[in-house]
Motif scaffolding. Sequence first.
Motif, PDB file in Angstrom:
ATOM      1  N   ILE A   5       0.844  -1.195   0.000  1.00 34.07           N
ATOM      2  CA  ILE A   5       0.000   0.000   0.000  1.00 34.07           C
ATOM      3  C   ILE A   5       0.876   1.241   0.000  1.00 34.07           C
ATOM      4  CG2 ILE A   5      -1.671   1.297   1.394  1.00 34.07           C
ATOM      5  CD1 ILE A   5      -2.699  -1.520   2.286  1.00 34.07           C
ATOM      6  N   LYS A   6       0.622   2.142  -0.976  1.00 30.97           N
ATOM      7  CA  LYS A   6       1.469   3.319  -1.131  1.00 30.97           C
ATOM      8  C   LYS A   6       1.104   4.421  -0.147  1.00 30.97           C
ATOM      9  CE  LYS A   6       3.986   4.544  -5.246  1.00 30.97           C
ATOM     10  NZ  LYS A   6       3.970   4.990  -6.609  1.00 30.97           N
ATOM     11  N   LYS A   7      -0.224   4.647   0.004  1.00 33.53           N
ATOM     12  CA  LYS A   7      -0.662   5.656   0.983  1.00 33.53           C
ATOM     13  C   LYS A   7      -1.898   5.122   1.699  1.00 33.53           C
ATOM     14  CE  LYS A   7      -3.453   8.380  -2.255  1.00 33.53           C
ATOM     15  NZ  LYS A   7      -3.148   8.370  -3.657  1.00 33.53           N
ATOM     16  N   GLU A   8      -2.190   5.699   2.861  1.00 32.72           N
ATOM     17  CA  GLU A   8      -3.312   5.215   3.677  1.00 32.72           C
ATOM     18  C   GLU A   8      -4.589   5.100   2.839  1.00 32.72           C
ATOM     19  OE1 GLU A   8      -5.835   7.221   7.041  1.00 32.72           O
ATOM     20  OE2 GLU A   8      -3.900   6.662   7.910  1.00 32.72           O
ATOM     21  N   VAL A   9      -5.283   3.977   3.013  1.00 35.74           N
ATOM     22  CA  VAL A   9      -6.467   3.732   2.182  1.00 35.74           C
ATOM     23  C   VAL A   9      -7.543   3.029   3.014  1.00 35.74           C
ATOM     24  CG1 VAL A   9      -5.628   1.501   1.316  1.00 35.74           C
ATOM     25  CG2 VAL A   9      -7.189   2.816  -0.085  1.00 35.74           C
ATOM     26  N   ARG A  10      -8.804   3.303   2.673  1.00 37.06           N
ATOM     27  CA  ARG A  10      -9.912   2.622   3.355  1.00 37.06           C
ATOM     28  C   ARG A  10     -10.345   1.427   2.509  1.00 37.06           C
ATOM     29  NH1 ARG A  10     -13.588   3.399   7.273  1.00 37.06           N
ATOM     30  NH2 ARG A  10     -12.808   5.454   7.851  1.00 37.06           N
ATOM     31  N   LEU A  11     -10.446   0.282   3.152  1.00 37.33           N
ATOM     32  CA  LEU A  11     -10.872  -0.939   2.471  1.00 37.33           C
ATOM     33  C   LEU A  11     -12.024  -1.517   3.279  1.00 37.33           C
ATOM     34  CD1 LEU A  11     -10.024  -2.836   0.063  1.00 37.33           C
ATOM     35  CD2 LEU A  11      -8.704  -4.116   1.713  1.00 37.33           C
ATOM     36  N   VAL A  18      -9.066   0.639   7.880  1.00 40.11           N
ATOM     37  CA  VAL A  18      -8.185   1.714   7.401  1.00 40.11           C
ATOM     38  C   VAL A  18      -6.778   1.134   7.393  1.00 40.11           C
ATOM     39  CG1 VAL A  18      -7.241   4.006   7.845  1.00 40.11           C
ATOM     40  CG2 VAL A  18      -9.668   3.541   8.299  1.00 40.11           C
ATOM     41  N   ALA A  54      -0.001   3.252   5.187  1.00 38.85           N
ATOM     42  CA  ALA A  54       0.984   3.183   4.096  1.00 38.85           C
ATOM     43  C   ALA A  54       2.049   2.137   4.428  1.00 38.85           C
ATOM     44  CB  ALA A  54       1.623   4.548   3.899  1.00 38.85           C
TER      45      ALA A  54
END
Length: 345
Positions: A225-231, A235, A238
Amino acid sequence: MNPAVIASVETMLEKWKGREGEEIEVFNEFRLLTSEVISRTAFGSNYLEGKKIFDMLTKLAILVSRNYFKTPIPGISKIWKTADEIESEKLANGIHDCVMEMVKRREKKVETGEADGFGNDFLGLLINAYRDFDEKNRFSIEDLVDECKTFYFAGQETTNSLLAWTILVLAIHTKWQEKTRQEVFEVFGDQNPNSEGIAKLKIMNMIVNETLRLYSPVAAVIRKIKKEVRLGKLVLPANLEILIPIIALHHDPQLWGDDVHLFKPERFVEGIASATKYNSAAFIPFSMGPRSCVGMSFATTETKVALSMILQRYAFTLSPTYVHAPFPVITLQPQHGIQVMLHPL
């Protein structure tokens, strides 16, 4: 690339002539076939040169799988190395040397005027990138060797796996084998396959897709994961690595129904979108998005060409000695091989 694929399949089938009516172990046969195809088409080299690299890559893959979940103690490998670490370094250096030999041969041909370029196959494109005048675009020698390793391994292992499991399901489900054979004869007669005809093989396409669903050559892929993301409700921070279990998605009854574990190519009669109820992540044998497999068309076309040529000459049934034991060593492999009985038509 089709002529090179056909020539390699013809070589294999020529050897099979002496084995008619006997048991044959197809996983290893297809390993030799796919090794030769990738050596010819991507690297312009012969099978023996490719075999040397494949043998080292296969050993390296086993070492990787064996040590996958072991957590190394930081810094300890500088003082003390395990037997596996010593062996893997030796293999990595051996692969590096083999690739560099191929590169130097190409460079020498250009220097002596024997060739006016490095070639337009995969290796030729890599050498051009390695010799690029623009520093920003230039490949390092490590980049070049790593790309060769990936292409050699991915281009051979995945197709080898797909072909072998497809033969298994057709050896068990002989009605589907007969349907596919009829389609092959309708499209090609007794001529060698061509690209226009391959696109018309609807039944074979359904069978290949159902095999990819049941026996995905790659059981899982890892993404960083390149940057913080919601899945969903999560949450994810990175730099986290996530494992996407392709095989679990392909065997999920919520996505495919209660008959998920059965071989039913008719699922794909209206195409992939209809089979997955328009859920694009339900069927991802070659991953998805910008990092999906660059060799998807190559692998499926090679499989269909080889299958067509086998079906034109042989019927096959499962041997009583076959033991069902799929296991993942980077790709999904039959632990004890796939034994079938060959019956000439």
